[in-house]
Design an enzyme around this catalytic site. Structure first.
Site, short mmCIF file in Angstrom:
data_model
loop_
_atom_site.label_atom_id
_atom_site.label_comp_id
_atom_site.label_asym_id
_atom_site.label_seq_id
_atom_site.Cartn_x
_atom_site.Cartn_y
_atom_site.Cartn_z
N ARG A 1 0.73 -1.02 -0.29
CA ARG A 1 -0.23 0.11 0.30
C ARG A 1 1.02 1.67 0.31
NH1 ARG A 1 -3.12 2.06 4.12
NH2 ARG A 1 -3.26 -0.01 5.35
N TYR A 2 1.70 1.30 0.84
CA TYR A 2 3.29 2.07 0.97
C TYR A 2 3.94 2.04 -0.02
CZ TYR A 2 -0.29 3.54 4.73
OH TYR A 2 -1.25 3.77 5.94
N ARG B 1 7.62 0.52 2.11
CA ARG B 1 7.03 -0.74 2.76
C ARG B 1 6.18 -1.64 2.07
NH1 ARG B 1 6.05 3.76 4.06
NH2 ARG B 1 4.21 4.85 5.81
N CYS C 1 -3.24 -17.14 14.52
CA CYS C 1 -3.13 -16.71 16.09
C CYS C 1 -3.43 -17.28 16.82
CB CYS C 1 -4.04 -15.31 16.08
SG CYS C 1 -3.44 -14.80 15.15
N CYS D 1 -8.42 -11.55 18.65
CA CYS D 1 -8.71 -10.55 19.67
C CYS D 1 -9.96 -10.20 19.09
CB CYS D 1 -7.69 -8.93 19.12
SG CYS D 1 -5.98 -9.28 19.63
N CYS E 1 -10.11 -7.07 16.00
CA CYS E 1 -9.19 -7.43 14.68
C CYS E 1 -9.65 -7.44 13.76
CB CYS E 1 -8.91 -8.98 14.65
SG CYS E 1 -7.52 -9.64 13.75
N ARG F 1 -8.47 -7.11 10.86
CA ARG F 1 -8.20 -7.97 10.01
C ARG F 1 -8.76 -9.55 9.95
NH1 ARG F 1 -2.46 -7.53 8.64
NH2 ARG F 1 -2.46 -6.25 7.75
N ASP G 1 -10.80 0.38 13.02
CA ASP G 1 -10.19 0.71 12.06
C ASP G 1 -12.09 0.22 12.26
OD1 ASP G 1 -8.49 1.60 10.84
OD2 ASP G 1 -7.84 -0.76 11.12
N ASP H 1 -6.45 5.19 9.89
CA ASP H 1 -6.62 4.42 9.28
C ASP H 1 -7.29 4.91 8.24
OD1 ASP H 1 -4.94 3.16 7.10
OD2 ASP H 1 -3.60 1.66 8.91
N LYS I 1 -2.48 5.72 7.16
CA LYS I 1 -2.73 6.20 7.87
C LYS I 1 -2.21 7.85 7.63
CE LYS I 1 -0.55 2.33 9.73
NZ LYS I 1 -0.57 1.06 8.63
#
Ligand SMILES: *Cc1c(COP(=O)(O)O)cnc(C)c1O
Ligand code: SF4
Length: 346
Positions: A88-89, A92, A101, A105, A108, A110, A271, A308, A315
């Site tokens: 996206r950037y 990176r 995981c 959480c 989450c 994602r 988000d 974001d 972001k």
């Protein structure tokens, strides 16, 4: 090493659940329920509103529909170069090394991807990611993320880093993991020795601590092993209602992180992910907390508060504006105490 986890069925049998927790129905679209024994041991189970409990016990409120929400608000799918690589950037990339995981959480971001039993990245996908990065020399950093990177076996992890390093020796790597707090026994000398083998560019540990109580002595010991090995630690925290959306908790968290050699890096606005509305904090409250932290915390302890933006906007900082106006070649600023100060335009 075995990480012990607790499933929802076991939870239901063993603990007194609240009405909202009891009413949760697992479905194809819901996020898997799994809690590590370590994290469970940090929860005050007498308290339905315990700030650690509400991050991991599922709730029927996750089934609330909200048409502003989306399963992929950051447009990660649009920015994906393969099912695992997000670019996206320009400088990176993020590599989704696994969807697994040890503990999920409830906030989450994602959750379209996590816990879907895809499993770890294949050797072929690692090879492809490595070639993609080599072909894009503007990429200087990779985020090794997921899911949780440290659910990979040591031999998979070794292969991953070796393969990326062979083609991209100067690539800075971020080790993104929550396991330092959810399963600190995962971190041992054997794990750290993998990072020590591939030192042509630095590693950084990026973790997610949302509440000071998550940082117990075992978690601190786990993180210290990275820092002692020359891997600096940074924290990304999520603003969560009932967890850290008050001045004193956020202040204590940032100071405790800094004291234990973990630099508070980002605090994220939640988000717009489906199923997380009950945990989201209002933007104006987040800005209020940012403003108060700027008064209370040292510059070192102060994280950047970020949002974001939806639809892959990326972001941007979320903070009070200290520049009030620009008139007649004079900038007018507001001090932290609410006073005005002027500064000329050259
Ligand atoms: C957040 C993010 C990054 C890293 O952003 P920084 O501001 O450098 O921490 C990189 N790639 C993706 C896809 C991200 O979401
Ligand atoms: S550790 Fe990260 S990827 Fe895993 S469930 Fe929590 S927020 Fe999602």
């Amino acid at each position: 090493m075995k990480i012990e986890i607790q499933s929802f069925d076991e939870l239901k049998k063993q603990y007194k659940l609240s009405d909202n927790e009891k009413a949760f129905k697992a479905s194809k679209n819901s996020l898997t329920v799994s809690i590590t024994k370590h994290y469970l041991s940090l929860i005050n189970l007498e308290d339905e509103k315990d700030p650690l409990r509400i991050q991991v016990f599922p709730s029927v409120l996750e089934e609330n529909e909200n048409n502003l929400e989306n399963i992929d608000p950051l447009f990660e799918i649009n920015n994906s170069k393969s099912s695992r690589l997000i670019h996206r950037y320009e400088s990176r990339v993020a590599l989704l090394t696994t969807d697994i995981c040890p503990m999920y959480c409830r906030h989450c971001f994602r959750r379209r991807f996590t816990g879907k039993l895809l499993g770890p990245i294949s050797n072929k996908e690692i090879e492809e990611a490595s070639i993609y990065i080599q072909k894009h020399p503007k990429i200087t950093e990779i985020l090794l993320t997921g899911g949780d990177l440290l659910t990979l076996t040591n031999s998979k992890l070794d292969f991953l880093i070796k393969t990326l390093r062979e083609r991209n020796p100067k690539l800075i790597m971020r080790i993104c993991t929550r396991m330092v707090i959810t399963a600190p026994s995962r971190i041992d000398a054997g794990l750290i020795s993998i990072f020590k083998k591939y030192k042509s560019a630095p590693f950084y540990l990026l973790t997610q601590v949302n509440h000071p109580r998550e940082l117990d002595s075992e978690a601190i010991k786990a993180i210290n092993q990275f820092v002692d090995a020359g891997i600096p630690a940074l924290n990304q925290c999520v603003m969560l209602k009932g967890v850290n959306d008050n001045f004193d908790t956020m202040e204590e968290l940032c100071n405790k992180l800094l004291f234990n050699r973990i630099k508070p890096y980002y605090v994220f606005q939640g988000d717009l992910v489906s199923g997380t509305s009950h945990l989201r904090v209002n933007v104006d409250r987040t800005i209020e907390i940012e403003r108060e932290m700027r008064k209370r915390l040292s510059g070192l302890a102060m994280p950047s508060f970020m949002i974001d933006l939806p639809k892959g906007g990326g972001k941007v900082p979320l903070s009070a504006c200290y520049l009030k106006s620009f008139n007649d070649n004079i900038y007018t600023f507001i001090t932290l105490d609410g006073e005005e100060r002027e500064y000329p335009h050259i």
